[in-house]
Design a protein around this motif. Structure first.
Motif, PDB file in Angstrom:
ATOM      1  N   THR A  60      27.436  47.604   7.766  1.00  0.00           N
ATOM      2  CA  THR A  60      27.383  48.723   8.722  1.00  0.00           C
ATOM      3  C   THR A  60      26.349  49.752   8.303  1.00  0.00           C
ATOM      4  O   THR A  60      25.555  50.221   9.132  1.00  0.00           O
ATOM      5  CB  THR A  60      28.762  49.383   8.850  1.00  0.00           C
ATOM      6  OG1 THR A  60      29.721  48.397   9.243  1.00  0.00           O
ATOM      7  CG2 THR A  60      28.737  50.492   9.885  1.00  0.00           C
ATOM      8  N   THR A  61      26.347  50.114   7.026  1.00  0.00           N
ATOM      9  CA  THR A  61      25.365  51.121   6.586  1.00  0.00           C
ATOM     10  C   THR A  61      23.953  50.561   6.673  1.00  0.00           C
ATOM     11  O   THR A  61      23.009  51.292   6.999  1.00  0.00           O
ATOM     12  CB  THR A  61      25.670  51.598   5.152  1.00  0.00           C
ATOM     13  OG1 THR A  61      25.814  50.470   4.282  1.00  0.00           O
ATOM     14  CG2 THR A  61      26.957  52.413   5.116  1.00  0.00           C
ATOM     15  N   PHE A  62      23.787  49.248   6.422  1.00  0.00           N
ATOM     16  CA  PHE A  62      22.448  48.653   6.565  1.00  0.00           C
ATOM     17  C   PHE A  62      21.978  48.725   8.009  1.00  0.00           C
ATOM     18  O   PHE A  62      20.817  49.059   8.284  1.00  0.00           O
ATOM     19  CB  PHE A  62      22.451  47.192   6.103  1.00  0.00           C
ATOM     20  CG  PHE A  62      21.136  46.503   6.321  1.00  0.00           C
ATOM     21  CD1 PHE A  62      20.070  46.715   5.462  1.00  0.00           C
ATOM     22  CD2 PHE A  62      20.941  45.676   7.433  1.00  0.00           C
ATOM     23  CE1 PHE A  62      18.833  46.101   5.691  1.00  0.00           C
ATOM     24  CE2 PHE A  62      19.723  45.073   7.664  1.00  0.00           C
ATOM     25  CZ  PHE A  62      18.658  45.283   6.792  1.00  0.00           C
ATOM     26  N   ALA A  63      22.872  48.442   8.940  1.00  0.00           N
ATOM     27  CA  ALA A  63      22.494  48.485  10.354  1.00  0.00           C
ATOM     28  C   ALA A  63      22.074  49.893  10.763  1.00  0.00           C
ATOM     29  O   ALA A  63      21.118  50.069  11.537  1.00  0.00           O
ATOM     30  CB  ALA A  63      23.654  47.998  11.222  1.00  0.00           C
ATOM     31  N   VAL A  64      22.779  50.910  10.254  1.00  0.00           N
ATOM     32  CA  VAL A  64      22.422  52.297  10.555  1.00  0.00           C
ATOM     33  C   VAL A  64      21.033  52.606  10.016  1.00  0.00           C
ATOM     34  O   VAL A  64      20.177  53.180  10.718  1.00  0.00           O
ATOM     35  CB  VAL A  64      23.467  53.259   9.957  1.00  0.00           C
ATOM     36  CG1 VAL A  64      22.962  54.704   9.981  1.00  0.00           C
ATOM     37  CG2 VAL A  64      24.783  53.148  10.712  1.00  0.00           C
ATOM     38  N   ILE A  65      20.781  52.236   8.757  1.00  0.00           N
ATOM     39  CA  ILE A  65      19.480  52.514   8.145  1.00  0.00           C
ATOM     40  C   ILE A  65      18.374  51.770   8.884  1.00  0.00           C
ATOM     41  O   ILE A  65      17.302  52.333   9.161  1.00  0.00           O
ATOM     42  CB  ILE A  65      19.506  52.121   6.654  1.00  0.00           C
ATOM     43  CG1 ILE A  65      20.509  53.005   5.887  1.00  0.00           C
ATOM     44  CG2 ILE A  65      18.112  52.245   6.042  1.00  0.00           C
ATOM     45  CD1 ILE A  65      20.828  52.499   4.494  1.00  0.00           C
ATOM     46  N   ALA A  66      18.610  50.503   9.237  1.00  0.00           N
ATOM     47  CA  ALA A  66      17.593  49.702   9.928  1.00  0.00           C
ATOM     48  C   ALA A  66      17.247  50.311  11.287  1.00  0.00           C
ATOM     49  O   ALA A  66      16.067  50.396  11.665  1.00  0.00           O
ATOM     50  CB  ALA A  66      18.082  48.265  10.098  1.00  0.00           C
ATOM     51  N   ASP A  67      18.261  50.729  12.030  1.00  0.00           N
ATOM     52  CA  ASP A  67      18.008  51.381  13.321  1.00  0.00           C
ATOM     53  C   ASP A  67      17.143  52.622  13.135  1.00  0.00           C
ATOM     54  O   ASP A  67      16.167  52.846  13.871  1.00  0.00           O
ATOM     55  CB  ASP A  67      19.328  51.787  13.979  1.00  0.00           C
ATOM     56  CG  ASP A  67      20.009  50.643  14.720  1.00  0.00           C
ATOM     57  OD1 ASP A  67      19.370  49.589  14.898  1.00  0.00           O
ATOM     58  OD2 ASP A  67      21.187  50.804  15.092  1.00  0.00           O
ATOM     59  N   ALA A  68      17.501  53.455  12.156  1.00  0.00           N
ATOM     60  CA  ALA A  68      16.772  54.704  11.936  1.00  0.00           C
ATOM     61  C   ALA A  68      15.341  54.441  11.490  1.00  0.00           C
ATOM     62  O   ALA A  68      14.401  55.105  11.960  1.00  0.00           O
ATOM     63  CB  ALA A  68      17.510  55.559  10.912  1.00  0.00           C
ATOM     64  N   VAL A  69      15.148  53.480  10.600  1.00  0.00           N
ATOM     65  CA  VAL A  69      13.803  53.136  10.130  1.00  0.00           C
ATOM     66  C   VAL A  69      12.932  52.663  11.291  1.00  0.00           C
ATOM     67  O   VAL A  69      11.730  52.949  11.349  1.00  0.00           O
ATOM     68  CB  VAL A  69      13.888  52.069   9.014  1.00  0.00           C
ATOM     69  CG1 VAL A  69      12.524  51.435   8.761  1.00  0.00           C
ATOM     70  CG2 VAL A  69      14.410  52.698   7.728  1.00  0.00           C
ATOM     71  N   ASP A  70      13.540  51.970  12.256  1.00  0.00           N
ATOM     72  CA  ASP A  70      12.798  51.471  13.424  1.00  0.00           C
ATOM     73  C   ASP A  70      12.623  52.541  14.493  1.00  0.00           C
ATOM     74  O   ASP A  70      12.108  52.257  15.589  1.00  0.00           O
ATOM     75  CB  ASP A  70      13.521  50.261  14.025  1.00  0.00           C
ATOM     76  CG  ASP A  70      13.349  49.005  13.177  1.00  0.00           C
ATOM     77  OD1 ASP A  70      12.436  48.989  12.318  1.00  0.00           O
ATOM     78  OD2 ASP A  70      14.122  48.048  13.367  1.00  0.00           O
TER      79      ASP A  70
END
Length: 337
Positions: A60-70
């Motif tokens: 879940t935290t990876f998905a949040v970070i990936a969305d924000a980075v993109d």
């Protein structure tokens, strides 16, 4: 969107909604893990999968970070905002808008969940001008209460943080009222603090006369500025419920008025302390009040809305609430004891 800001806002919203502390801690931990990574390196670690394999980063935290980075607002954050509004929210109104500070908050120095600096940023986010850091005193071992040595260390940390902070951090303590009514810290050290909140955390079912004398001695102590969550009741929440303690409220509130000790209106939903009838008694006695969050996590500062609403509903005027005052006026009042 900045990934650290996204993670911290999610944690704040989970705390505000009183979700499991494990959830909010996971997002704050992830923010700490990526905190020192340059943006380009973080993006590279997202793309090549290294971040997903990093201890402390879950799906879940990876998905949040990936969305924000993109460049996207993370879906998880969008869902939380839709449920209960963003962390900053609308500008406060009514009595809540007049609160300039919070006199009762906890950090990871005792039983709070985050460092002082994180609590300071959250207090500033909700529009406060000053925050009293009031961790527990040593008698409350279950809450990792501060020894004299640790409290002195905390004072040094506050001095350093104030040099770079936009919000003013005031020194304080939630000091235990011991069984004999004395305060759980030396008078000399209490005298060095800006604000002292005195509370009972033990033997709440003591017979009324004995409990009244215990409270009166604490209120008469010249180091006491605020009487915290005076009945000790719990009306809901994960800890279950607990009836309010029995004491001579007229005598206690008369003493608070005489010695200029503010009666805390504790904003935590599970406390709602004191109950409405006791707020009315304290108001009639001529007491001052303090509306406090008793925050143990950044999201808990949102509880100030609840405390302000209760004070407003009970007709407590803003001029009788000490944390509607500017910091210097508050400090002058506290020192006058």
């Amino acid at each position: 969107m900045d990934p650290i800001a996204a993670l911290e806002e999610i944690a704040f919203l989970l705390e505000r909604d009183r979700a499991s502390a494990f959830k909010s801690k996971a997002f704050r931990k992830a923010a700490g893990i990526i905190g020192d990574l340059p943006a380009a390196e973080l993006a590279e670690r997202v793309r090549d999968g290294r971040l997903k394999r990093t201890p402390g980063i879950g799906d879940t935290t990876f998905a949040v970070i990936a969305d924000a980075v993109d460049g996207r607002v993370p879906a998880y954050l969008i869902a939380l905002r839709e449920k209960s509004g963003p962390a900053a929210g609308a500008a406060p109104t009514g009595l809540r808008a007049k609160l300039k500070g919070d006199l009762h908050s906890h950090t990871d120095w005792s039983d709070g969940t985050t460092p002082i600096s994180t609590m300071a940023r959250a207090a500033e986010l909700v529009g406060l001008e000053y925050l009293v850091v009031s961790d527990h005193s040593p008698n409350l071992t279950i809450a990792n209460g501060l020894s004299a040595e640790r409290l002195l260390d905390q004072l040094d940390v506050l001095d350093r943080l104030n040099a770079d902070s936009d919000i003013r951090l005031l020194s304080g303590i939630e000091v235990d009222i011991l069984l004999d009514g004395s305060l759980d810290q030396s008078p000399e050290l209490l005298g060095r603090l800006d604000v002292v909140v005195a509370s009972i955390h033990s033997k709440l079912r003591t017979e009324s006369r004995e409990l009244t004398e215990r409270m009166l001695r604490a209120v008469r102590n010249p180091r006491t500025n605020v009487l915290g969550h005076c009945t000790g009741r719990l009306v809901e929440g994960s800890r279950g419920t607990r009836p309010q303690s029995t004491f001579d409220a007229n005598a206690v509130f008369d003493a608070c008025a005489e010695h200029d000790v503010a009666v805390e209106i504790n904003s935590r939903p599970e406390r709602q302390d004191p109950p409405d009838d006791l707020i009315a008694l304290a108001l009639e006695a001529g007491c001052r009040f303090s509306i406090d969050s008793d925050a143990h996590a950044p999201g808990h500062f949102a509880f100030l809305e609840l405390g302000a609403a209760r004070a407003e509903a009970n007709g407590v005027p803003a001029e009788r609430i000490v944390n509607t005052w500017p910091a210097e006026q508050l400090l002058d009042w506290a020192a006058a004891r």
